[in-house]
Design a protein around this motif. Structure first.
Motif, PDB file in Angstrom:
ATOM      1  N   PRO A   1      -3.985  -3.658  24.035  1.00 54.17           N
ATOM      2  CA  PRO A   1      -4.265  -2.544  24.944  1.00 54.17           C
ATOM      3  C   PRO A   1      -3.036  -2.099  25.748  1.00 54.17           C
ATOM      4  O   PRO A   1      -1.971  -2.712  25.672  1.00 54.17           O
TER       5      PRO A   1
ATOM      6  N   HIS B   1      -9.417  -3.793  21.986  1.00 54.04           N
ATOM      7  CA  HIS B   1      -9.998  -3.272  23.222  1.00 54.04           C
ATOM      8  C   HIS B   1      -9.121  -2.131  23.728  1.00 54.04           C
ATOM      9  O   HIS B   1      -7.896  -2.222  23.706  1.00 54.04           O
ATOM     10  N   SER B   2      -9.756  -1.045  24.159  1.00 54.73           N
ATOM     11  CA  SER B   2      -9.041   0.030  24.847  1.00 54.73           C
ATOM     12  C   SER B   2      -8.042   0.713  23.904  1.00 54.73           C
ATOM     13  O   SER B   2      -8.443   1.232  22.865  1.00 54.73           O
ATOM     14  N   MET B   3      -6.749   0.718  24.213  1.00 51.32           N
ATOM     15  CA  MET B   3      -5.800   1.278  23.251  1.00 51.32           C
ATOM     16  C   MET B   3      -5.840   0.489  21.940  1.00 51.32           C
ATOM     17  O   MET B   3      -5.457   1.017  20.891  1.00 51.32           O
TER      18      MET B   3
ATOM     19  N   LEU C   1      -8.146   2.458  19.867  1.00 49.69           N
ATOM     20  CA  LEU C   1      -7.493   3.650  19.304  1.00 49.69           C
ATOM     21  C   LEU C   1      -6.770   3.275  18.004  1.00 49.69           C
ATOM     22  O   LEU C   1      -6.846   3.987  17.004  1.00 49.69           O
TER      23      LEU C   1
ATOM     24  N   CYS D   1     -14.693  -0.612  23.781  1.00 45.03           N
ATOM     25  CA  CYS D   1     -14.322   0.181  24.973  1.00 45.03           C
ATOM     26  C   CYS D   1     -13.134   1.087  24.675  1.00 45.03           C
ATOM     27  O   CYS D   1     -12.140   1.077  25.414  1.00 45.03           O
ATOM     28  N   GLY D   2     -13.275   1.839  23.610  1.00 46.49           N
ATOM     29  CA  GLY D   2     -12.192   2.748  23.268  1.00 46.49           C
ATOM     30  C   GLY D   2     -12.758   3.935  22.533  1.00 46.49           C
ATOM     31  O   GLY D   2     -13.973   4.148  22.528  1.00 46.49           O
ATOM     32  N   SER D   3     -11.890   4.714  21.917  1.00 46.81           N
ATOM     33  CA  SER D   3     -12.378   5.889  21.205  1.00 46.81           C
ATOM     34  C   SER D   3     -11.441   6.171  20.046  1.00 46.81           C
ATOM     35  O   SER D   3     -10.395   5.538  19.902  1.00 46.81           O
TER      36      SER D   3
ATOM     37  N   THR E   1      -8.345  10.499  22.266  1.00 47.30           N
ATOM     38  CA  THR E   1      -8.403  10.518  23.725  1.00 47.30           C
ATOM     39  C   THR E   1      -9.157  11.763  24.179  1.00 47.30           C
ATOM     40  O   THR E   1      -8.818  12.882  23.783  1.00 47.30           O
TER      41      THR E   1
ATOM     42  N   TRP F   1      -1.141   6.923  24.579  1.00 47.06           N
ATOM     43  CA  TRP F   1      -2.590   7.014  24.818  1.00 47.06           C
ATOM     44  C   TRP F   1      -3.038   8.481  24.875  1.00 47.06           C
ATOM     45  O   TRP F   1      -4.002   8.886  24.227  1.00 47.06           O
TER      46      TRP F   1
ATOM     47  N   PHE G   1     -13.939   5.784  28.830  1.00 51.37           N
ATOM     48  CA  PHE G   1     -14.503   6.004  27.488  1.00 51.37           C
ATOM     49  C   PHE G   1     -16.017   5.910  27.593  1.00 51.37           C
ATOM     50  O   PHE G   1     -16.614   4.892  27.220  1.00 51.37           O
TER      51      PHE G   1
ATOM     52  N   HIS H   1     -14.811  -0.349  32.100  1.00 50.27           N
ATOM     53  CA  HIS H   1     -13.885  -0.532  30.987  1.00 50.27           C
ATOM     54  C   HIS H   1     -13.580  -2.006  30.755  1.00 50.27           C
ATOM     55  O   HIS H   1     -13.253  -2.415  29.637  1.00 50.27           O
TER      56      HIS H   1
END
Lengths: 336, 336
Positions: free
Chosen positions: B46, B128-130, B133, B153-155, B158, B249, B286, B312
């Motif tokens: 992340p 997780h997070s980045m 991604l 916990c991401g997508s 962005t 990000w 997110f 998050h």
């Protein structure tokens, strides 16, 4: 549009123990007070806003109508129109302007309405955002005075998360060397713009941005919105006035006074007015969980969240459905 | 704890058209690759984190276990360990370090895993997070290579709201005159602390603060948490490295490449791995709506939001219930 009028209140003793000198309370009124003084409504102003920014709440086709109601809109201290860092004479100007609480504001507003306007009954007290903070404070300090309250996208005290947000925003202005601890001659323009751009992530919700609702406000892109709305709004305000409102907001708690000594639930329990508590379903500042808790502790309250993706802005009528939702609630409250 | 090892990648051509010179990819590995190279798992790092920060995902009592799995954790470019503004030789150091995309990172990671480690099948790619991604980017660029993905916990790109947040944060560092457009000799300490304090309102949710969950992390008050966690974390990082990760990000979109040309839904539709999409129910960055949309466009995906008030941070195992929830999903994915 109502012109600003002023109640010159002299010196007032603040809750903090400091005095505020040469106090003026700016206000607008709409409509005419009837003979038995039974048609008065009070609308309270949000962060950085003025009485003229609250006019969307009433009109000929609305529940609130100056043809029937006498609407009083007192301006929060620190908003640049009422006594504020930017307009108070030396030596209490700018960086020396003291902290003013929601309690201080409501006590002053009450003095104005009862002593100057000679009104002792209110049909409704209401407000959006910091206007809701004041609404709750009115309801516990003067429970016999109003029939109904409508706190919209606000809370009875500032939540811990909201405080974290506010201290973060305050730090941005303080980071700008041009701010000079509040003693700038030239406004800290870069700090104000940076603050506006950082602030932009909180009042409109994730869904507002996902669905490009800024288009409805006339902006073509996010950058257009950030410059046209956010930078512009913050640059048009005085930095010390902003910090004064952050301070007022940060410390808000309807029970933080000698009467309730911090007993939050007890204070909520004394509210006798009929209440419709209207948080926005998507408000990052004031999430519905806080409003639900507050409504559950107010004897005569209904919890009615606004089903909106406009976040905190569900309360400012930029979205017609939200405006209609609120108007319906105000109609019910005014019907008694 | 795995020591840092480095893949020296030479010069790479970035998606932006710039070159990055003397590139090094730092990584950690855990466990042993089995003979038929069928037990490899990739965990992606992340924002601002390192491979050692991802070790909470595996262990003897967990679904992922170095006794059975060979776990590879490549560090994001810009994190201070892989090539970053803070460690790249002149003239591409500091303020001259180019924008690096998620695509650039994944292409480099892929080269390392296939050419250096000689692995062409992965049991699981996750983060997780980045890290999420990157997980999505892996899944569309190399769909035949992995059996399962776990974006936490991401997508997959962005969101507009997340971009507004990130540009606001970026502006804070840029406001500090000590930053000097990236050419500081002394770190912009006040800007870093201010950034940390403003950032604090987003990863933990409203409920985290409402329920004083920072107590679980050893902090006694919000101010204690703001100084001990947030100021401290940001002051310990390099300002240009932070800005590099914000840039990576901000621009993330799994379809922003020559293969998909921005056709987001088409890119999601090509993911063949089994996926469990795990946003946090209370993530301000997110929100689950974005994850639901993405899961609906992935053929073999289940949408399984984490029922947490840690926002998050539901993805970083600070809360044991969240860690168990994620571990259960990883066990299912590894079971095939």
């Amino acid at each position: 549009m109502s012109e600003s009028r002023f109640f010159e209140a002299g010196e007032i003793l603040l809750q903090s123990g400091h005095s505020l000198h040469d106090v003026r309370l700016a206000y607008g009124t709409y409509g005419t007070l009837n003979e038995d003084k039974s048609n008065a409504v009070v609308i309270l102003t949000p962060f950085g806003m003025r009485h003229t920014d609250c006019e969307y709440f009433f009109g000929p086709s609305k529940a609130l109508d100056p043809a029937r109601h006498f609407i009083i809109v007192p301006n929060l201290l620190g908003n640049g129109l009422s006594s504020s860092p930017s307009n108070t004479p030396s030596p209490f100007d700018r960086g020396n302007f003291p902290h003013v609480s929601i309690y201080d504001n409501v006590m002053l507003q009450h003095r104005f309405i009862t002593e100057v306007l000679d009104i002792d009954k209110l049909l409704l007290v209401m407000g959006h955002s910091m206007g809701a903070l004041q609404t709750y404070q009115w309801a516990v300090l003067f429970p016999d005075m109003m029939a109904a309250i409508a706190p919209i996208c606000g809370s009875a005290r500032t939540s811990p998360h909201n405080k974290v947000f506010l201290q973060g925003m305050r730090g941005i202005l303080e980071l700008d060397p041009a701010w000079k601890d509040g003693w700038y001659d030239t406004p800290p323009e870069v700090g104000l713009k940076t603050l506006g751009r950082a602030w932009a992530a909180s009042p409109p919700s994730q869904g507002f941005y996902r669905e490009s609702k800024y288009n409805d406000m006339g902006y073509n892109s996010i950058e257009d919105f950030l410059v046209g709305h956010w930078e512009n709004m913050f640059v048009s305000r005085d930095a010390n006035d902003i910090l004064s409102h952050i301070s007022t907001w940060y410390h808000a708690d309807l029970s933080d006074n000698e009467i309730y000594c911090g007993d939050f639930e007890k204070a909520l329990g004394t509210i006798s007015a009929k209440a419709i508590v209207m948080p926005s379903q998507t408000d990052i500042y004031f999430p519905p969980e806080d409003g639900a808790y507050e409504a559950a502790h107010i004897p005569n309250a209904e919890f009615r969240p606004i089903p909106s993706i406009w976040g905190h802005w569900a309360g400012n009528a930029r979205n017609p459905e939200d405006a209609a939702f609120i108007d319906q609630a105000l109609a019910e409250l005014l019907a008694g």
